[in-house]
Design a protein around this motif. Structure first.
Motif: not given
Length: 162
Positions: A115-122, A124, A128
């Motif tokens: 969840r901490k990295r889910k906005f980094g790329s598609n 990720a 998630y």
């Protein structure tokens, strides 16, 4: 409660005000010392119990060779117990629902990291979402299994007359 006293002879159009108020003060709470809870349920397993005994025995043998005062012996005894319990038993995971298993908790930890990295790329975000579906699926399976086990226990209790 407030009250005004008009007519004070001070050469102004202001009125004297008297106020009474109550003040409640809360005491500052002291921070609790962090208490470590170990998974003592693992000691019911004979293999883990024997491993724990062996490691404690080995570490205590080394402590008896050292001639120190009582305080250092107590501190070293505590350190030995805590370190061995941490290695063999591990920390107890707090669960609110009784059907949550360690497998589900491990998946929740994995999902939390994703969840901490889910906005980094598609990629990720997809990882998630897959982990989230897996957590939901395992949670549902664990809950159904727990309910089935509870039903079986109730039926056995009723049939035996307890």
């Amino acid at each position: 409660m407030t009250r005004t006293y008009p007519g004070a002879d001070i050469g102004s159009d202001h009125d004297l005000v008297l106020a009474t108020f109550k003040l409640k003060l809360n005491s500052k709470r002291k921070a609790k010392s962090p208490r470590i809870h170990f998974d003592l349920e693992k000691l019911k397993d004979p293999n883990i119990s024997e491993t724990f005994r062996a490691q404690i025995g080995g570490k205590f043998a080394a402590l008896t060779l050292i001639d120190n005062d009582v305080d250092t012996m107590a501190n070293s005894l505590k350190e030995v117990l805590v370190s061995t319990a941490e290695e063999v038993l591990g920390r107890k995971r707090r669960t609110i629902q009784p059907w949550v298993t360690n497998e589900v908790l491990d998946l929740c930890d994995k999902r939390r990291e994703l969840r901490k990295r889910k906005f980094g790329s598609n990629v990720a975000m997809e990882n998630y979402q897959v982990a989230n579906k897996e957590v939901r699926k395992k949670m549902k399976e664990a809950k159904e299994k727990w309910i089935d086990d509870q039903c079986v226990a109730v039926e056995q209790g009723m049939s035996s007359g307890k």
